[in-house]
Design a protein around this motif. Structure first.
Motif, short mmCIF file in Angstrom:
data_model
loop_
_atom_site.label_atom_id
_atom_site.label_comp_id
_atom_site.label_asym_id
_atom_site.label_seq_id
_atom_site.Cartn_x
_atom_site.Cartn_y
_atom_site.Cartn_z
N THR A 33 0.77 -1.22 0.13
CA THR A 33 -0.07 0.18 0.18
C THR A 33 0.86 1.21 -0.13
N SER A 34 2.11 1.17 -0.15
CA SER A 34 2.98 2.24 -0.22
C SER A 34 4.04 1.94 -1.15
N THR A 473 -0.83 6.91 -10.18
CA THR A 473 -1.45 7.65 -9.20
C THR A 473 -1.18 9.25 -9.86
N LYS A 484 1.80 3.30 -7.50
CA LYS A 484 1.75 2.63 -6.34
C LYS A 484 0.95 1.06 -6.20
N ILE A 486 -1.45 -1.32 -4.66
CA ILE A 486 -2.57 -1.51 -3.68
C ILE A 486 -2.94 -3.16 -3.49
N ASP A 503 -9.78 -2.80 -0.86
CA ASP A 503 -10.21 -1.51 -0.21
C ASP A 503 -10.21 -0.29 -1.25
N GLN A 504 -9.07 -0.39 -1.63
CA GLN A 504 -8.64 0.75 -2.59
C GLN A 504 -8.89 0.75 -4.10
N GLN A 506 -11.20 0.64 -7.58
CA GLN A 506 -12.10 1.56 -7.92
C GLN A 506 -12.23 1.42 -9.25
N GLN A 509 -9.48 2.89 -12.77
CA GLN A 509 -8.12 3.28 -12.22
C GLN A 509 -7.38 2.83 -13.37
#
Length: 515
Positions: A33-34, A473, A484, A486, A503-504, A506, A509
């Protein structure tokens, strides 16, 4: 000037368990996630939200359902005859015997006698009149389609015979007509020109390319016909086929040779077999909930009450203080297993007289296969996709599940299978020339409705475990794409795509894929 250090990413190929597809295994120090990083040239796809489905495929057979034999109605020498590959339809000359034409007409009742104004009433006369009207030989709408051969029938016969090159005399000898159940494609011609034909001997064998059962408007002998039942509707007792002069015309499954249609008005005091047919329909439809009506040949007050309930269920306003009269033409008796075909007149047409307005049909070709007893996939009414050799796919409906079970695998103890029949409304022209041809049944094995979907190649299998997608991003200071990772959980795999959750995640994207 110092050198910019290069970061090496160790990659390997990993097969996703159960999927048999390769994803990239990245040895990354950053978490899922980073850790935005830069890539100079990236190929991307968009996350879309759609249904994802996998199928189990099996082979079946598309074939014609009915073979038809056309026999000679008379003994004599065959002077002409159709050839293999020809189509025989209403009004076509099948052969000439001793130089006299043998003409095909549509109907289920075989010709068995000469017909003229001297003939006694019968369902075969009604069948002849339906054909004469349908073929256009009653231009002034004089025929009342019934079981009586009258002067209007004779006049239409004369016109028809004149069109055949005969000297029309208003009489139809048995030798002049053969009745067929619909359009026939000729496969084998048994008789030969110059050869002898016997009465009842086979002239030809063919495939029934289109079943036709003709339905007529006779309620008002002219008037508006409308509200036709939708094409492909399964016809059963109680099916309203259309409305005639504001009255419903209903189908009743039964012996059409005995009572082909309601020939007269029915009311309290009417007695006859046609009353019993009506009462059977009313009882089957639930319009006599207290069982007050006796199903017999007598139209009484209980019958009248059931008719009232039937009409009211159809939205009709019924004056319960007035005598109930069921008009002639309100029902037609039909064979079982038919579907509504296409109307022969436009909805809302005002007719000048009695006319053929609708054809009932049965699929000329069906898809057949076998399935284990109790297989819910092939339950009656189930929908199954059928893929044809030209790659077109059409929906099919299971219309019959057989009751004769066999062990098709020849394996002791195996679950027996039963025959399955599947109806397909639209069959591509590419298979028209084949008597039988293999097709593929596509049965839904698994589905993920409205899932977030990416190509399988977008999955990144992380060295520390789990999966991710690399999402763009924005832009880095040097103008390259910033991305990034996810975390995602792969779901259903199908046709090179995978459903993912996270969770992230969509829709919309941009996700990195191998270039």
């Amino acid at each position: 000037m110092g050198k910019t250090p290069k970061v090496a990413l160790a990659c390997a190929v990993l097969l996703v368990a159960g999927g048999g597809v390769a994803v990239v295994l990245a040895n990354r120090s950053n978490s899922a996630t980073s850790g935005a990083h830069k890539t100079l040239q990236l190929s991307t796809v968009t996350v879309v939200q759609k249904d994802l489905t996998t199928y189990t495929e099996t082979t079946a057979t598309l074939g014609f359902t009915t073979s038809t034999i056309i026999s000679s109605p008379v003994a004599g020498t065959v002077t002409t005859i159709v050839t293999t590959g020809d189509t025989v339809d209403a009004g076509n000359i099948v052969a000439t015997i001793d130089g006299n034409p043998v003409v095909a007409l549509i109907g289920d009742i075989p010709g068995y006698r000469d017909l003229s104004t001297a003939a006694s009433a019968g369902a075969d006369i009604r069948q002849l009149e339906i054909n004469l009207v349908s073929l256009g030989f009653d231009p002034n709408a004089k025929i009342h389609i019934d079981e009586t051969y009258d002067s209007a029938t004779a006049a239409a016969v004369t016109l028809w015979e004149d069109s055949l090159g005969l000297v029309g005399n208003g009489k139809v000898p048995q030798s002049e007509v053969v009745y067929i159940p619909g359009k026939v494609l000729v496969d084998t011609v048994s008789a030969t020109v110059g050869g002898a034909a016997q009465s009842g001997s086979t002239l030809l064998t063919g495939r029934l390319a289109e079943r036709r059962y003709l339905v007529t408007s006779t309620v008002a002998h002219g008037g508006v016909v409308d509200r036709f039942a939708a094409a492909t509707t399964a016809v059963a007792t109680g099916t309203v086929l259309f409305w005639d002069a504001g009255m419903p015309v209903v189908a009743i499954e039964g012996d059409a040779n005995a009572t082909p249609a309601l020939e007269r008005d029915l009311k309290i005091g009417s007695v006859g077999a046609d009353v019993k047919v009506l009462e059977q329909m009313l009882s089957a439809g639930g319009f006599d909930p207290t069982n007050a009506m006796t199903i017999d040949d007598h139209f009484d007050a209980a019958t009248s009450a059931a008719v009232t309930a039937w009409w009211q269920s159809l939205g009709m306003t019924v004056d319960t203080n007035a005598a109930i009269v069921v008009p002639a033409g309100s029902y037609v008796v039909v064979p079982s297993g038919l579907f509504v075909g296409n109307p022969t007149v436009a909805d809302g047409t005002t007719l000048a007289g009695d006319a053929t307005v609708l054809s009932l049909t049965r699929a000329a070709r069906e898809v057949t296969t076998t399935a284990p007893i109790g297989d819910a996939t092939f339950a009656l009414g189930a929908t199954i996709d059928v893929e044809f050799p030209d790659a077109t796919i059409q929906p099919g409906i299971v219309v019959a599940v057989g009751n004769v079970a066999t062990n098709t695998s020849n394996t002791p103890g195996a679950t027996p299978s039963v025959p399955i029949t599947i109806h397909v409304d639209t069959i591509p022209p590419a298979v028209d020339s084949f008597v039988q041809i293999p097709v593929t049944l596509r049965v839904v094995a698994d589905s993920a409705p409205r899932a977030f979907v990416v190509p399988v190649s977008a999955l990144v299998a992380l060295a520390e475990g789990g999966y991710a997608i690399e999402v763009v991003t924005g832009k880095a200071p040097d103008g390259s794409d910033a991305t990034k990772l996810i975390a995602v959980t792969p779901g259903l795999f199908a046709n090179g795509f995978v459903a993912i959750t996270g969770d992230q995640v969509q829709a919309g994207q941009n996700v990195v894929v191998p270039s």
